[in-house]
Design a protein around this motif. Structure first.
Motif, PDB file in Angstrom:
ATOM      1  N   GLU A  48      40.591  -9.716 -25.089  1.00  0.00           N
ATOM      2  CA  GLU A  48      41.310 -10.877 -25.635  1.00  0.00           C
ATOM      3  C   GLU A  48      41.118 -10.953 -27.148  1.00  0.00           C
ATOM      4  O   GLU A  48      42.046 -11.289 -27.887  1.00  0.00           O
ATOM      5  N   PHE A  49      39.907 -10.651 -27.597  1.00  0.00           N
ATOM      6  CA  PHE A  49      39.592 -10.659 -29.028  1.00  0.00           C
ATOM      7  C   PHE A  49      40.462  -9.634 -29.750  1.00  0.00           C
ATOM      8  O   PHE A  49      41.077  -9.929 -30.783  1.00  0.00           O
ATOM      9  N   TYR A  50      40.536  -8.416 -29.202  1.00  0.00           N
ATOM     10  CA  TYR A  50      41.354  -7.350 -29.779  1.00  0.00           C
ATOM     11  C   TYR A  50      42.822  -7.769 -29.823  1.00  0.00           C
ATOM     12  O   TYR A  50      43.512  -7.584 -30.841  1.00  0.00           O
ATOM     13  N   GLN A  51      43.311  -8.355 -28.737  1.00  0.00           N
ATOM     14  CA  GLN A  51      44.711  -8.753 -28.669  1.00  0.00           C
ATOM     15  C   GLN A  51      45.050  -9.853 -29.663  1.00  0.00           C
ATOM     16  O   GLN A  51      46.159  -9.895 -30.204  1.00  0.00           O
ATOM     17  N   PHE A  52      44.103 -10.759 -29.914  1.00  0.00           N
ATOM     18  CA  PHE A  52      44.353 -11.812 -30.901  1.00  0.00           C
ATOM     19  C   PHE A  52      44.724 -11.198 -32.242  1.00  0.00           C
ATOM     20  O   PHE A  52      45.714 -11.598 -32.870  1.00  0.00           O
ATOM     21  N   TRP A  53      43.940 -10.235 -32.695  1.00  0.00           N
ATOM     22  CA  TRP A  53      44.202  -9.616 -34.000  1.00  0.00           C
ATOM     23  C   TRP A  53      45.429  -8.701 -33.935  1.00  0.00           C
ATOM     24  O   TRP A  53      46.209  -8.636 -34.895  1.00  0.00           O
ATOM     25  N   ALA A  54      45.608  -7.990 -32.822  1.00  0.00           N
ATOM     26  CA  ALA A  54      46.750  -7.069 -32.695  1.00  0.00           C
ATOM     27  C   ALA A  54      48.079  -7.811 -32.713  1.00  0.00           C
ATOM     28  O   ALA A  54      49.110  -7.235 -33.083  1.00  0.00           O
ATOM     29  N   ASN A  55      48.083  -9.084 -32.344  1.00  0.00           N
ATOM     30  CA  ASN A  55      49.316  -9.876 -32.302  1.00  0.00           C
ATOM     31  C   ASN A  55      49.547 -10.688 -33.573  1.00  0.00           C
ATOM     32  O   ASN A  55      50.389 -11.587 -33.592  1.00  0.00           O
ATOM     33  N   THR A  56      48.840 -10.358 -34.639  1.00  0.00           N
ATOM     34  CA  THR A  56      48.994 -11.073 -35.906  1.00  0.00           C
ATOM     35  C   THR A  56      50.404 -10.928 -36.463  1.00  0.00           C
ATOM     36  O   THR A  56      51.004  -9.842 -36.427  1.00  0.00           O
ATOM     37  N   ASP A  57      50.924 -12.015 -36.983  1.00  0.00           N
ATOM     38  CA  ASP A  57      52.238 -12.028 -37.625  1.00  0.00           C
ATOM     39  C   ASP A  57      52.242 -11.094 -38.841  1.00  0.00           C
ATOM     40  O   ASP A  57      51.249 -11.005 -39.571  1.00  0.00           O
ATOM     41  N   ASP A  58      53.366 -10.395 -39.056  1.00  0.00           N
ATOM     42  CA  ASP A  58      53.490  -9.523 -40.237  1.00  0.00           C
ATOM     43  C   ASP A  58      53.189 -10.270 -41.528  1.00  0.00           C
ATOM     44  O   ASP A  58      52.656  -9.692 -42.486  1.00  0.00           O
ATOM     45  N   ARG A  59      53.512 -11.550 -41.564  1.00  0.00           N
ATOM     46  CA  ARG A  59      53.321 -12.332 -42.788  1.00  0.00           C
ATOM     47  C   ARG A  59      51.848 -12.623 -43.061  1.00  0.00           C
ATOM     48  O   ARG A  59      51.490 -12.966 -44.197  1.00  0.00           O
ATOM     49  N   ASP A  60      51.000 -12.487 -42.056  1.00  0.00           N
ATOM     50  CA  ASP A  60      49.584 -12.817 -42.202  1.00  0.00           C
ATOM     51  C   ASP A  60      48.663 -11.608 -42.242  1.00  0.00           C
ATOM     52  O   ASP A  60      47.514 -11.717 -42.684  1.00  0.00           O
ATOM     53  N   VAL A  61      49.134 -10.461 -41.763  1.00  0.00           N
ATOM     54  CA  VAL A  61      48.207  -9.367 -41.469  1.00  0.00           C
ATOM     55  C   VAL A  61      47.492  -8.838 -42.714  1.00  0.00           C
ATOM     56  O   VAL A  61      46.290  -8.528 -42.660  1.00  0.00           O
ATOM     57  N   ILE A  62      48.168  -8.738 -43.841  1.00  0.00           N
ATOM     58  CA  ILE A  62      47.502  -8.220 -45.040  1.00  0.00           C
ATOM     59  C   ILE A  62      46.464  -9.217 -45.547  1.00  0.00           C
ATOM     60  O   ILE A  62      45.362  -8.836 -45.968  1.00  0.00           O
ATOM     61  N   LYS A  63      46.787 -10.501 -45.477  1.00  0.00           N
ATOM     62  CA  LYS A  63      45.810 -11.527 -45.853  1.00  0.00           C
ATOM     63  C   LYS A  63      44.555 -11.405 -44.996  1.00  0.00           C
ATOM     64  O   LYS A  63      43.440 -11.464 -45.519  1.00  0.00           O
ATOM     65  N   TYR A  64      44.725 -11.197 -43.700  1.00  0.00           N
ATOM     66  CA  TYR A  64      43.569 -11.085 -42.819  1.00  0.00           C
ATOM     67  C   TYR A  64      42.783  -9.796 -43.081  1.00  0.00           C
ATOM     68  O   TYR A  64      41.549  -9.782 -42.996  1.00  0.00           O
ATOM     69  N   LEU A  65      43.497  -8.720 -43.377  1.00  0.00           N
ATOM     70  CA  LEU A  65      42.804  -7.472 -43.719  1.00  0.00           C
ATOM     71  C   LEU A  65      41.930  -7.659 -44.954  1.00  0.00           C
ATOM     72  O   LEU A  65      40.808  -7.148 -45.027  1.00  0.00           O
ATOM     73  N   LYS A  66      42.429  -8.404 -45.926  1.00  0.00           N
ATOM     74  CA  LYS A  66      41.645  -8.672 -47.132  1.00  0.00           C
ATOM     75  C   LYS A  66      40.442  -9.556 -46.828  1.00  0.00           C
ATOM     76  O   LYS A  66      39.343  -9.320 -47.326  1.00  0.00           O
ATOM     77  N   TYR A  67      40.655 -10.587 -46.029  1.00  0.00           N
ATOM     78  CA  TYR A  67      39.601 -11.551 -45.741  1.00  0.00           C
ATOM     79  C   TYR A  67      38.516 -10.984 -44.833  1.00  0.00           C
ATOM     80  O   TYR A  67      37.328 -11.192 -45.072  1.00  0.00           O
ATOM     81  N   PHE A  68      38.929 -10.297 -43.769  1.00  0.00           N
ATOM     82  CA  PHE A  68      38.007 -10.023 -42.682  1.00  0.00           C
ATOM     83  C   PHE A  68      37.493  -8.586 -42.595  1.00  0.00           C
ATOM     84  O   PHE A  68      36.506  -8.345 -41.903  1.00  0.00           O
ATOM     85  N   THR A  69      38.172  -7.640 -43.222  1.00  0.00           N
ATOM     86  CA  THR A  69      37.719  -6.261 -43.077  1.00  0.00           C
ATOM     87  C   THR A  69      37.079  -5.770 -44.363  1.00  0.00           C
ATOM     88  O   THR A  69      37.213  -6.382 -45.424  1.00  0.00           O
ATOM     89  N   PHE A  70      36.408  -4.647 -44.235  1.00  0.00           N
ATOM     90  CA  PHE A  70      35.768  -4.026 -45.394  1.00  0.00           C
ATOM     91  C   PHE A  70      36.521  -2.761 -45.808  1.00  0.00           C
ATOM     92  O   PHE A  70      35.966  -1.885 -46.472  1.00  0.00           O
ATOM     93  N   LEU A  71      37.791  -2.686 -45.417  1.00  0.00           N
ATOM     94  CA  LEU A  71      38.644  -1.604 -45.888  1.00  0.00           C
ATOM     95  C   LEU A  71      38.822  -1.727 -47.399  1.00  0.00           C
ATOM     96  O   LEU A  71      38.808  -2.827 -47.962  1.00  0.00           O
TER      97      LEU A  71
END
Length: 420
Positions: free
Chosen positions: A251-274
């Motif tokens: 469920e955790f994986y699916q929450f992130w996998a279903n992120t809106d295109d408009r939000d995904v880059i913001k979340y990548l910046k906030y939450f990942t260490f890429l």
């Protein structure tokens, strides 16, 4: 890249008490900083993670993070973001939550590979022996009621009412910052945007107690909203928890996998260490090939790996792939239970029964006529295998792991049947 520059690129800074001074400080030394969480429950959810991901970035940049578990402040309740009083928990429940959050923090943020180890502290340790006279004389005297009333967290509650208990929360949090400044060399507190008033109160107390030359700073992270304006981290089923017993890794994986295109880059910046380069490459993919959802897959993988580890990430991906392909029999009974947790569930005995009667008796089909029609049209699958014949019998042998039979009606309507 200076840590402040990186946070600005990631749009992770909302307010700073002294931006120029903090930049200079982080350029000249390894800074000790802290972020706190109150034990209002036995698990954090993903909203809690936001400031702690910033704390982790400071750690990776060579600074010294401190995580505060609010064993004391958790007993009275932070009024931030609330319009009514919290229900007080028993001291025993607070301690259970402290233990659970401490274990969660150790799992997420403490590793033998880290050069700058995270320090975990509990504010109950330095507040439990302060008596009421000391509290009023040594600390209360340094707080102006007028100033406290002007803080957003308090002023927003004046119409609905606020108890002295919750009103005093900012004094306790200020004592935390003073204690950590004096005993842990902490010079920076970070928190969500709703913590600005509490942070600035702590800075005021430090300067009153330690002198105006005391170098201490505050930084807050922006309020996280989704592109549609709704609150981040909530689903139809409620909060997305870090505890796998509350929100499964799938469920955790699916929450992130279903992120809106408009939000995904913001979340990548906030939450990942890429890196910046990796995120910019994924941003280009969102623009040129949005249907491939590569950014969402990267986000889901990074977050699930960080919170649950490599093994549970692989399990979540395996469940996802099986549901997409229809290869249900490749899953174990435990994986089926996790992957179908939120899907319609029915209970059946293990007696042999014709498929038409079986579907109708369970309530998956409304009538025998509809069941026969769906079967002959190839709209019914059992454990991923399409059923076309009306004379098929469902037996205990169909149950995966002796427990579950998966029925798919049409392309996306799955049902979980438990055998008893």
């Amino acid at each position: 890249m200076n840590i402040i520059d990186e946070l600005e690129w990631r749009d992770a800074i909302n307010q700073q008490t002294d931006a120029e001074g903090l930049r200079e400080l982080t350029n000249t030394k390894a800074v000790s900083l802290y972020c706190g969480v109150d034990p209002t429950g036995d698990s954090m959810h993903i909203g809690h993670l936001i400031p702690f991901m910033v704390l982790r970035r400071f750690q990776l940049a060579g600074h010294r993070p401190v995580i505060l578990i609010g064993g004391a402040t958790g007993t009275i309740g932070d009024p931030s973001g609330r319009q009514s009083e919290r229900s007080l928990q028993t001291l025993e429940q607070v301690q259970e939550n402290v233990d659970a959050l401490t274990a969660q923090m150790k799992k997420l943020f403490i590793s033998e590979d880290d050069a700058n180890q995270v320090r975990l502290v509990n504010n109950y340790d330095w507040t439990k022996n302060i008596n009421v006279i000391e509290f009023l004389r040594d600390f209360g005297k340094n707080f102006s009621i007028n100033t406290m009333l002007s803080k957003d967290v308090v002023s927003s509650r004046l119409d609905s009412g606020i108890s002295f208990t919750e009103f005093s929360y900012q004094i306790l949090q200020s004592i935390d910052y003073l204690h950590l400044y004096k005993h842990e060399d902490v010079q920076l507190q970070i928190g969500g945007s709703d913590q600005w008033g509490n942070i600035t109160s702590g800075l005021d107390l430090i300067r009153k107690k330690e002198g105006n030359e005391a170098k201490a700073f505050g930084l807050t992270i922006p309020l996280m909203l989704k592109a549609d304006g709704t609150k981040f981290g909530k689903t139809a089923g409620g909060a997305v928890w870090l505890d796998p017993k509350k929100t499964t890794p799938y469920e955790f994986y699916q929450f992130w996998a279903n992120t809106d295109d408009r939000d995904v880059i913001k979340y990548l910046k906030y939450f990942t260490f890429l890196s910046k380069e990796e995120i910019e490459a994924l941003a280009a993919k969102v623009e040129s090939e949005p249907h491939k959802r590569e950014a969402q897959k990267a986000l889901a993988e990074e977050m699930t790996r960080f919170v649950h580890g490599e093994a549970l990430l692989e399990q979540a991906k395996r469940i996802t792939a099986a549901l997409f392909s229809g290869d249900i029999r490749s899953l174990t009974a435990d994986e089926i239970e996790e992957g179908f947790k939120e899907m319609p569930t029915y209970t059946a005995t293990n007696e042999t029964k014709n498929i038409v009667e079986w579907l109708v008796d369970l309530g998956i089909e409304p009538s025998k006529r509809q069941a026969r029609e769906d079967i002959t049209k190839g709209a019914i699958s059992i454990n991923g295998e399409r059923v076309n014949e009306l004379e098929v019998d469902i037996t205990a042998g169909h149950a995966i792991g002796g427990k579950f039979i998966i029925v798919r009606k049409g392309k996306k309507n799955y049902s979980l049947v438990k055998l008893v």
